[in-house]
Motif scaffolding. Structure first.
Motif, PDB file in Angstrom:
ATOM      1  N   GLU A 270       0.954  -1.046  -0.173  1.00  0.00           N
ATOM      2  CA  GLU A 270       0.202   0.039   0.221  1.00  0.00           C
ATOM      3  C   GLU A 270       0.783   1.083  -0.201  1.00  0.00           C
ATOM      4  OE1 GLU A 270      -2.124   1.199   3.622  1.00  0.00           O
ATOM      5  OE2 GLU A 270      -3.852   0.294   2.765  1.00  0.00           O
ATOM      6  N   ALA A 271       1.948   1.280   1.017  1.00  0.00           N
ATOM      7  CA  ALA A 271       2.703   2.735   1.075  1.00  0.00           C
ATOM      8  C   ALA A 271       3.775   2.538   1.658  1.00  0.00           C
ATOM      9  CB  ALA A 271       1.796   3.845   2.225  1.00  0.00           C
ATOM     10  N   SER A 272       4.244   1.775   1.332  1.00  0.00           N
ATOM     11  CA  SER A 272       5.798   1.562   2.368  1.00  0.00           C
ATOM     12  C   SER A 272       6.665   1.987   0.947  1.00  0.00           C
ATOM     13  CB  SER A 272       5.893  -0.395   2.003  1.00  0.00           C
ATOM     14  OG  SER A 272       7.208  -0.576   1.590  1.00  0.00           O
ATOM     15  N   PRO A 273       8.345   2.350   1.537  1.00  0.00           N
ATOM     16  CA  PRO A 273       8.863   2.897   1.098  1.00  0.00           C
ATOM     17  C   PRO A 273       9.156   1.860   0.230  1.00  0.00           C
ATOM     18  CG  PRO A 273       9.430   2.258   3.070  1.00  0.00           C
ATOM     19  CD  PRO A 273       8.364   1.971   2.427  1.00  0.00           C
ATOM     20  N   PHE A 274       9.595   2.159  -1.788  1.00  0.00           N
ATOM     21  CA  PHE A 274      10.264   1.440  -2.164  1.00  0.00           C
ATOM     22  C   PHE A 274      11.531   0.876  -2.306  1.00  0.00           C
ATOM     23  CE2 PHE A 274      13.433   4.679  -3.759  1.00  0.00           C
ATOM     24  CZ  PHE A 274      14.161   4.641  -3.766  1.00  0.00           C
ATOM     25  N   SER A 275      11.162  -0.877  -2.698  1.00  0.00           N
ATOM     26  CA  SER A 275      12.440  -1.596  -2.196  1.00  0.00           C
ATOM     27  C   SER A 275      13.222  -1.966  -3.534  1.00  0.00           C
ATOM     28  CB  SER A 275      11.555  -2.921  -1.808  1.00  0.00           C
ATOM     29  OG  SER A 275      10.966  -3.510  -2.346  1.00  0.00           O
ATOM     30  N   PRO A 276      14.051  -2.918  -3.339  1.00  0.00           N
ATOM     31  CA  PRO A 276      15.004  -3.263  -4.130  1.00  0.00           C
ATOM     32  C   PRO A 276      14.052  -4.009  -5.602  1.00  0.00           C
ATOM     33  CG  PRO A 276      15.462  -4.634  -2.545  1.00  0.00           C
ATOM     34  CD  PRO A 276      14.939  -3.949  -2.073  1.00  0.00           C
ATOM     35  N   GLU A 277      12.887  -3.785  -5.293  1.00  0.00           N
ATOM     36  CA  GLU A 277      11.701  -4.124  -6.616  1.00  0.00           C
ATOM     37  C   GLU A 277      10.502  -4.193  -6.213  1.00  0.00           C
ATOM     38  OE1 GLU A 277      10.147  -9.136  -5.657  1.00  0.00           O
ATOM     39  OE2 GLU A 277      11.768  -8.814  -6.320  1.00  0.00           O
TER      40      GLU A 277
ATOM     41  N   GLY B 121       9.586  -2.636  -9.653  1.00  0.00           N
ATOM     42  CA  GLY B 121       9.674  -1.481  -9.663  1.00  0.00           C
ATOM     43  C   GLY B 121      11.033  -1.055  -8.557  1.00  0.00           C
ATOM     44  N   GLY B 122      11.224  -0.476  -8.019  1.00  0.00           N
ATOM     45  CA  GLY B 122      11.896   0.359  -6.589  1.00  0.00           C
ATOM     46  C   GLY B 122      13.405   0.164  -7.348  1.00  0.00           C
ATOM     47  N   VAL B 123      14.336  -0.364  -6.777  1.00  0.00           N
ATOM     48  CA  VAL B 123      15.562  -0.022  -7.222  1.00  0.00           C
ATOM     49  C   VAL B 123      15.651  -0.860  -9.253  1.00  0.00           C
ATOM     50  CG1 VAL B 123      17.988  -1.019  -7.129  1.00  0.00           C
ATOM     51  CG2 VAL B 123      16.411  -0.019  -4.817  1.00  0.00           C
TER      52      VAL B 123
ATOM     53  N   ALA C  70      14.253  -0.890 -11.589  1.00  0.00           N
ATOM     54  CA  ALA C  70      13.343   0.017 -12.164  1.00  0.00           C
ATOM     55  C   ALA C  70      14.199   1.118 -12.560  1.00  0.00           C
ATOM     56  CB  ALA C  70      11.974   0.314 -11.632  1.00  0.00           C
ATOM     57  N   TYR C  71      14.964   1.340 -11.624  1.00  0.00           N
ATOM     58  CA  TYR C  71      16.202   2.328 -11.855  1.00  0.00           C
ATOM     59  C   TYR C  71      17.620   2.149 -11.990  1.00  0.00           C
ATOM     60  CZ  TYR C  71      12.904   5.890  -9.501  1.00  0.00           C
ATOM     61  OH  TYR C  71      11.879   6.126  -8.809  1.00  0.00           O
ATOM     62  N   LEU C  72      17.861   0.868 -12.217  1.00  0.00           N
ATOM     63  CA  LEU C  72      19.601   0.285 -11.655  1.00  0.00           C
ATOM     64  C   LEU C  72      19.728  -0.934 -12.508  1.00  0.00           C
ATOM     65  CD1 LEU C  72      20.941   1.341  -8.140  1.00  0.00           C
ATOM     66  CD2 LEU C  72      20.893   3.139 -10.166  1.00  0.00           C
ATOM     67  N   GLY C  73      18.199  -1.874 -12.489  1.00  0.00           N
ATOM     68  CA  GLY C  73      18.599  -2.605 -14.072  1.00  0.00           C
ATOM     69  C   GLY C  73      18.998  -4.222 -12.854  1.00  0.00           C
ATOM     70  N   THR C  74      18.699  -4.046 -11.038  1.00  0.00           N
ATOM     71  CA  THR C  74      19.300  -5.441 -10.669  1.00  0.00           C
ATOM     72  C   THR C  74      18.484  -5.052  -8.727  1.00  0.00           C
ATOM     73  OG1 THR C  74      21.291  -6.143  -8.957  1.00  0.00           O
ATOM     74  CG2 THR C  74      21.557  -3.106  -9.485  1.00  0.00           C
TER      75      THR C  74
ATOM     76  N   ALA D  83      23.457   5.184  -8.863  1.00  0.00           N
ATOM     77  CA  ALA D  83      22.904   4.592  -7.595  1.00  0.00           C
ATOM     78  C   ALA D  83      23.345   4.624  -6.595  1.00  0.00           C
ATOM     79  CB  ALA D  83      23.878   3.277  -7.786  1.00  0.00           C
ATOM     80  N   ARG D  84      24.104   6.309  -5.818  1.00  0.00           N
ATOM     81  CA  ARG D  84      24.004   6.370  -4.854  1.00  0.00           C
ATOM     82  C   ARG D  84      22.655   7.294  -4.488  1.00  0.00           C
ATOM     83  NH1 ARG D  84      27.857   7.792  -1.234  1.00  0.00           N
ATOM     84  NH2 ARG D  84      29.405   7.398  -2.617  1.00  0.00           N
ATOM     85  N   LEU D  85      22.162   7.807  -5.626  1.00  0.00           N
ATOM     86  CA  LEU D  85      21.217   8.735  -5.301  1.00  0.00           C
ATOM     87  C   LEU D  85      20.176   7.729  -4.588  1.00  0.00           C
ATOM     88  CD1 LEU D  85      19.200  11.127  -5.239  1.00  0.00           C
ATOM     89  CD2 LEU D  85      19.262  11.272  -7.572  1.00  0.00           C
ATOM     90  N   VAL D  86      19.943   6.852  -5.820  1.00  0.00           N
ATOM     91  CA  VAL D  86      18.524   5.686  -5.671  1.00  0.00           C
ATOM     92  C   VAL D  86      18.507   4.918  -4.087  1.00  0.00           C
ATOM     93  CG1 VAL D  86      17.677   4.221  -6.282  1.00  0.00           C
ATOM     94  CG2 VAL D  86      18.442   5.201  -7.710  1.00  0.00           C
ATOM     95  N   TRP D  87      19.976   4.800  -3.855  1.00  0.00           N
ATOM     96  CA  TRP D  87      19.973   4.352  -2.787  1.00  0.00           C
ATOM     97  C   TRP D  87      19.871   5.492  -1.384  1.00  0.00           C
ATOM     98  CZ3 TRP D  87      23.217   4.875   2.062  1.00  0.00           C
ATOM     99  CH2 TRP D  87      23.189   3.796   2.682  1.00  0.00           C
ATOM    100  N   GLU D  88      20.422   6.678  -1.766  1.00  0.00           N
ATOM    101  CA  GLU D  88      19.823   7.504  -0.449  1.00  0.00           C
ATOM    102  C   GLU D  88      18.785   7.870  -0.771  1.00  0.00           C
ATOM    103  OE1 GLU D  88      22.283  10.520  -1.582  1.00  0.00           O
ATOM    104  OE2 GLU D  88      24.146  10.286  -0.553  1.00  0.00           O
ATOM    105  N   ALA D  89      18.039   7.891  -1.840  1.00  0.00           N
ATOM    106  CA  ALA D  89      16.268   7.544  -1.149  1.00  0.00           C
ATOM    107  C   ALA D  89      15.263   6.752  -0.815  1.00  0.00           C
ATOM    108  CB  ALA D  89      15.646   7.960  -3.113  1.00  0.00           C
TER     109      ALA D  89
END
Length: 369
Positions: free
Chosen positions: A210-217, A249-251, A253-257, A274-280
């Motif tokens: 529902e409203a979780s932080p984005f995750s690896p997938e 989705g999540g990581v 979708a941005y970084l392909g892993t 990668a740093r920006l996505v991880w920090e987000a």
């Protein structure tokens, strides 16, 4: 093996994680932990999760048959799967629960095979089968169910098994009953759940669906208006969009892993994206922890970080630096689900807890209308 053991079964998309535990006074002791890897091509031949049941059951039985001297089972405990709302605790598996998990689950997921596998193996062994704390554990009070839209009430869908297991571990460390514990527990894995535990009950959470932080997938909570526009854009079918948000989705979708170790390698190599996505992601998790702390009036006994991502010292330190000022932070890296499954079954076998029988009526406070 001369003493009766508890078998745990935790099915994943292409794995079946199995554990054998010895019931002891006050808990369980791990005896054997094994993950069966299923060939992706072989799994792709099945047209549904339910169709995998005979294949998976044969793999579990082969695992048991290969143990020298054989195994006597006292109980089998399976992952609960995507059930309808239920109270926390242990549920005895019957044919009605198996039918629901296979053919009418809230969502189709490999974990729905936990109950059917447990019952099939338990019948052959002549012992009871259970599920423990499925993701649909619902202990939300009425105030937490109001979403702002009467057509869409908030609901509970959370990594209850690992969250409650880590809550029990924390309570033991603090020397207090779990039923008196107030804590924020953040489960950080392929999916993310951040929950507020008050008096041993999960009274609110970010809800992994529902409203979780984005995750690896997983995309997590998204702005509703652009999401509505995307749904009607014609770019994706319903199933395609679900996969894009939940699995792709999540990581990823941005970084392909989906491998956060690889993301950290990218960062160490100078990867600014990668740093920006991880920090987000860390930023969103910290925000979610703060929101759950607010549910507890910013007076939790502690904050717990758990799940596979907590094996990373970088991530654990980054979160602790952000949130450690208002409560002590305790880390329980990895998943404690197998132990939690076995411990729930052991409590029933010892007469400390009673197992509910499916169908189970959720113990929720009624709304005033």
């Amino acid at each position: 093996m001369s003493r009766s053991l508890i078998l745990t079964i935790n099915p994943g998309t292409t794995t079946s994680r199995l554990g054998l535990f010895l019931p002891e006074a006050g808990g369980v002791r791990p005896v054997l932990d094994e993950t069966i890897d299923h060939d992706e091509a072989a799994m792709a031949r099945f047209d549904s999760i339910a169709a995998q049941l005979p294949f998976r059951a044969a793999a579990v039985q082969a695992f048991l048959d290969a143990i020298p001297g054989g195994v006597r089972l006292a109980a089998v405990a399976g992952r609960g799967g995507m059930l309808s709302p239920v109270p926390a605790g242990v549920i005895a598996v019957n044919e009605a629960l198996v039918d629901f998990a296979l053919h009418r689950p809230v969502h189709h997921h490999a974990s729905n095979l936990g109950a059917p596998l447990a019952l099939r193996i338990a019948k052959a062994a002549g012992c009871p089968a259970f599920v423990v704390d499925p993701v649909s554990v619902d202990e939300l009070p009425p105030v937490a169910r109001i979403s702002g839209c009467p057509d869409i009430p908030r609901f509970s869908f959370v990594h209850a098994l690992n969250i409650r297991a880590c809550g029990r571990k924390l309570a033991a460390q603090l020397g207090k009953p779990f039923e008196d514990l107030d804590a924020v527990v953040a489960h950080l894995g392929a999916g993310i759940s951040v929950a507020a535990i008050r008096d041993g009950r999960i009274v609110d959470s970010t809800n992994r669906m529902e409203a979780s932080p984005f995750s690896p997938e997983r995309a997590g909570g998204l702005p509703p208006m652009p999401l509505i526009d995307l749904c009607y854009s014609g770019r994706f079918s319903k199933d395609e969009l679900k996969r894009r948000l939940y699995g792709q989705g999540g990581v990823f979708a941005y970084l392909g892993t989906k491998d956060m170790r690889r993301v950290e390698t990218m960062i160490d190599g100078g990867g600014d994206k990668a740093r920006l996505v991880w920090e987000a992601m860390v930023y969103q998790v910290a925000k979610a922890i703060g929101s759950m702390a607010a549910v507890l009036d910013f007076r939790p006994d502690a904050i717990v970080l758990t799940g596979g991502m907590v094996h990373s010292p970088r991530l654990s330190k980054a979160l602790t630096d952000r949130i450690g000022s208002f409560a002590p932070v305790t880390c329980f890296p990895g998943s404690h689900e197998s132990e939690a499954l076995a411990a729930g079954a052991a409590r029933v076998l010892a007469g400390v807890e009673s197992a509910r029988r499916w169908p189970v009526t959720p113990e929720v406070e009624p709304m005033p209308w």
